[in-house]
Structures are given as structure tokens and as C-alpha cells.
Write a protein that holds these residues in place. Structure first.
Motif, short mmCIF file in Angstrom:
data_model
loop_
_atom_site.label_atom_id
_atom_site.label_comp_id
_atom_site.label_asym_id
_atom_site.label_seq_id
_atom_site.Cartn_x
_atom_site.Cartn_y
_atom_site.Cartn_z
N ARG A 166 0.51 12.80 -0.17
CA ARG A 166 1.74 13.56 0.02
C ARG A 166 2.26 13.35 1.44
NH1 ARG A 166 -0.81 18.89 -2.76
NH2 ARG A 166 -0.47 18.29 -4.94
N PRO A 167 3.57 13.15 1.59
CA PRO A 167 4.14 12.85 2.91
C PRO A 167 3.86 13.94 3.94
CG PRO A 167 5.71 12.34 1.19
CD PRO A 167 4.58 13.08 0.52
N ILE A 168 3.60 13.50 5.14
CA ILE A 168 3.44 14.39 6.30
C ILE A 168 4.53 14.05 7.30
CG2 ILE A 168 1.99 14.92 8.29
CD1 ILE A 168 -0.44 14.42 6.63
N ALA A 169 5.21 15.07 7.80
CA ALA A 169 6.23 14.92 8.84
C ALA A 169 7.10 13.69 8.60
CB ALA A 169 5.55 14.82 10.21
N PRO A 170 7.80 13.63 7.45
CA PRO A 170 8.53 12.41 7.09
C PRO A 170 9.55 11.95 8.12
CG PRO A 170 9.16 14.26 5.67
CD PRO A 170 7.96 14.69 6.43
N GLN A 171 10.21 12.89 8.80
CA GLN A 171 11.20 12.48 9.78
C GLN A 171 10.55 11.83 11.01
OE1 GLN A 171 14.49 12.40 9.23
NE2 GLN A 171 13.87 13.07 7.18
N GLN A 213 1.64 8.87 3.37
CA GLN A 213 2.69 8.22 2.58
C GLN A 213 2.74 6.71 2.80
OE1 GLN A 213 3.12 10.58 4.98
NE2 GLN A 213 5.15 10.49 5.91
N ALA A 214 1.97 6.20 3.77
CA ALA A 214 1.95 4.76 4.06
C ALA A 214 0.83 4.03 3.34
CB ALA A 214 1.81 4.54 5.56
N VAL A 215 -0.02 4.76 2.65
CA VAL A 215 -1.22 4.15 2.04
C VAL A 215 -0.86 3.03 1.07
CG1 VAL A 215 -3.11 4.60 0.41
CG2 VAL A 215 -2.79 6.07 2.41
N ALA A 216 0.12 3.26 0.20
CA ALA A 216 0.50 2.23 -0.77
C ALA A 216 0.95 0.95 -0.07
CB ALA A 216 1.59 2.75 -1.69
N ASP A 217 1.66 1.09 1.05
CA ASP A 217 2.13 -0.09 1.78
C ASP A 217 0.98 -0.81 2.48
OD1 ASP A 217 4.86 0.19 1.10
OD2 ASP A 217 5.08 1.73 2.63
N VAL A 218 0.03 -0.06 3.03
CA VAL A 218 -1.15 -0.69 3.63
C VAL A 218 -1.91 -1.48 2.58
CG1 VAL A 218 -3.39 -0.27 4.72
CG2 VAL A 218 -1.37 1.03 5.48
N GLU A 219 -2.12 -0.88 1.41
CA GLU A 219 -2.84 -1.57 0.35
C GLU A 219 -2.07 -2.79 -0.15
OE1 GLU A 219 -3.99 1.30 -2.60
OE2 GLU A 219 -5.28 2.40 -1.21
N HIS A 226 -5.76 12.25 14.71
CA HIS A 226 -4.38 12.71 14.64
C HIS A 226 -3.76 12.20 13.35
CE1 HIS A 226 -3.52 13.59 19.21
NE2 HIS A 226 -4.28 14.51 18.64
N PHE A 227 -2.82 12.95 12.81
CA PHE A 227 -2.29 12.63 11.47
C PHE A 227 -1.61 11.28 11.40
CE2 PHE A 227 1.49 14.39 13.49
CZ PHE A 227 2.55 13.72 12.91
N ASP A 228 -1.06 10.77 12.52
CA ASP A 228 -0.37 9.49 12.44
C ASP A 228 -1.31 8.31 12.30
OD1 ASP A 228 -1.10 10.26 15.04
OD2 ASP A 228 0.49 9.10 16.00
N HIS A 229 -2.55 8.46 12.73
CA HIS A 229 -3.53 7.37 12.62
C HIS A 229 -4.59 7.64 11.56
CE1 HIS A 229 -1.72 5.81 16.25
NE2 HIS A 229 -1.90 6.99 16.82
N ALA A 230 -4.85 8.90 11.26
CA ALA A 230 -5.93 9.26 10.34
C ALA A 230 -5.46 9.89 9.04
CB ALA A 230 -6.90 10.22 11.04
N GLY A 231 -4.16 10.18 8.93
CA GLY A 231 -3.68 10.88 7.75
C GLY A 231 -3.92 10.14 6.45
#
Length: 294
Positions: free
Chosen positions: A28-33, A79-85, A107-112
Motif C-alpha cells: 500500500r502506498p506510503i506518502a505518495p506525494q 508502492q515501488a516493489v512491483a517496479d523493482v521486481e 526509514h520508510f523511503d529505503h525500507a518500506g
């Protein structure tokens, strides 16, 4: 009628799968903006030898190929997991090839995205002891200088810790854990060797050394001296690191142009410039001085 029924069942299955993916609590997206500025699409690329980048314009995620599978460093936002994969697949690998995931900071931007990537791959997640404690609970460290800004993220269930200086081995590759606390007290950088034919280079994925804090939190406050002491020790340590190619958790100024030159197969390798670790540390030192001056 049988064909119509079969088609209906098939469509229902597809819709069910799509719904379950859309509702996946680990993506689920975190802090999308905020995240939008980090997730500029970027083609995966071989950086040097067995080392690749599979992340984004504003967030680096690294991949190391070994004789026994893949090592992933960091996981971006959920929300970036699909793109990483997808980037891993574009390189000819599978997420199931990932055996280890190394974390730089909780931190959520590197570990989320780590929880979802660990689930999809079956990989073991490795972090510092302080970092692992926060990863397990999905953030929420009240002592973090950025605590007022930080988002919670999916907790990581399967973890083991690495000691400072410990060599993490997978197949023919050893990655050394380098404690670099400051930005978080659990920050860890990672160093390994990567070779092309007989030419080998020391690679280093650096945790952030950026001294930033939420409004009202002051590095010069005597109560926060442990963070300043940690930064100073980590900066000195980074200056002394033997590295030929540095990957910062957030790309550095000039990296976009270096990537273009790398993609165009320019030689020598544009990321192999003089003293990258020292330069990274000196910029952090200057930023810390500015924060203390405020």
C-alpha cells in the motif's frame, strides 16, 4: 455454455488476483506525494562487473550477482516493489533469485518495500542491531531526529543482524557491514569487490550521512550529542574507506549524467572517479557544520 462458464471463472480468477494485489497490505502506498519525486523511472543497468542498479531516479536500489543467487540492497517504498521486481526481470533474473536483502536504514523511503520484497523472494533481511529493531516494528523510533516527519511502514518479520565489520557471504561474494550511524543510529553501509575480467573495484553502497531533522529538533542541543558524535565518527570512517565506486542511497549530484554516459558505454566507467567516499564524507561534514551553526 461450458466455454462461457470457463471464461467467467477465468475472468473471476483474474479479477480476484488483481483485487488481492491491489489490497496487498505490504505494498500500500506510503506518502505518495513525497515519494513521487523519488520514483522517477530508471532503466536497470549494470554498474560494474556483478553489480547493478534496479531503482529509481531519486532512490537507489542495488543488486549483486553471486554464484549462489542475488543480494539486494534496500527496498524503496512499498508502492515501488512491483517496479523493482520488474527491473530485476529486465536484467534476466527473478525475484526468487534474491537470497539476501541488506538494509541501510530503517526509514520508510529505503525500507518500506523490504517486507514485500522479502516475502516475494523468500530472502533473509540483514541489518544492524539498532536498525533491525526498528525494521521489525515498521518504524516509529521516537528518538529519531526526523520522527515527526516519518511514516510507518510494513514491519519485517524475518531478520538477522550484522555486526560492524562482519563479512556477509553468499556464494563467491563477501559484503562487509560498515556501521555509519548518524542519520539514524542504526544506519549501515555495505562494501564489496566487483570485477570485470582482471580489473576489480571496491564498491560501496553508502547509507545517508545527511544531518537533517524535524522542525524544532537541534543538533546543537546537548541532549542530542550522541547523534553529533555518531555523525563525526561515521564521517571520519567514510573518509577512510577504500572505495572506487560509491552508490549513495539517494543519488548524488552528477549521477544522472554519469548514468547517461554509462548507458552509452563511455569509458572509463563514469562512476569510477577519484576518492568518491572521501568526497561523500566531506559534503556530509560541511552539512553537519551548517546544521550546528543554525
Amino acid at each position: 455454455m461450458r466455454m462461457v462458464a470457463a471464461l467467467a471463472i477465468s475472468l473471476a480468477g483474474i479479477m480476484s488476483t488483481g483485487a488481492s494485489q491491489a489490497d496487498d497490505p505490504l505494498t500500500r502506498p506510503i506518502a505518495p506525494q513525497s515519494a513521487k519525486r523519488w520514483l522517477t523511472p530508471q532503466a536497470p543497468i549494470r554498474l560494474y562487473g556483478n553489480s547493478y542498479l534496479v531503482g529509481f531516479g531519486g532512490l537507489n536500489v542495488a543488486l549483486i550477482r553471486t554464484s549462489a543467487g542475488l543480494i539486494l540492497i534496500d527496498g524503496a517504498v512499498p508502492q515501488a516493489v512491483a517496479d523493482v521486481e520488474a527491473n530485476i526481470r529486465r536484467l534476466g533474473f527473478s525475484i526468487r533469485d534474491v537470497k539476501l536483502i541488506l538494509s541501510t536504514e530503517p526509514h520508510f523511503d529505503h525500507a518500506g518495500g523490504i517486507a514485500a520484497l522479502a516475502r516475494d523472494s523468500g530472502a533473509m533481511v540483514i541489518a544492524s542491531a539498532a536498525g533491525a529493531a526498528i525494521l521489525k516494528q515498521g518504524g516509529g523510533d521516537p528518538d529519531d531526529p526526523q520522527a515527526a516527519w516519518l511514516e510507518r511502514f510494513p514491519g519485517v518479520a524475518r531478520l538477522r543482524t550484522a555486526r560492524d565489520g562482519e563479512a556477509i557471504r553468499l556464494g563467491d561474494v563477501a559484503v562487509t557491514a560498515i556501521a555509519t550511524p548518524g542519520h539514524t543510529l542504526g544506519s549501515m553501509s555495505w562494501r564489496w569487490r566487483s570485477c570485470e575480467r582482471k580489473s576489480c573495484k571496491t564498491m560501496l553502497f553508502a547509507a545517508s550521512l545527511n544531518p537533517i531533522a524535524a522542525d524544532g529538533w537541534r543538533f546543537a542541543d546537548p541532549a542530542h550529542s550522541r547523534f553529533v558524535d555518531a555523525f563525526r565518527a561515521s564521517i571520519a570512517r567514510m573518509k577512510a574507506q577504500p572505495c572506487d565506486i560509491l552508490i549513495a542511497s539517494h543519488p548524488q549530484e552528477g549521477d544522472e549524467e554519469r548514468l547517461k554516459r554509462l548507458a552509452a558505454r563511455r569509458t572509463p566507467n563514469p562512476f569510477a572517479y577519484a576518492a568518491p567516499c572521501r568526497g561523500y564524507a566531506e559534503r556530509a561534514e560541511a552539512a553537519l557544520g551548517e546544521e550546528l551553526g543554525k
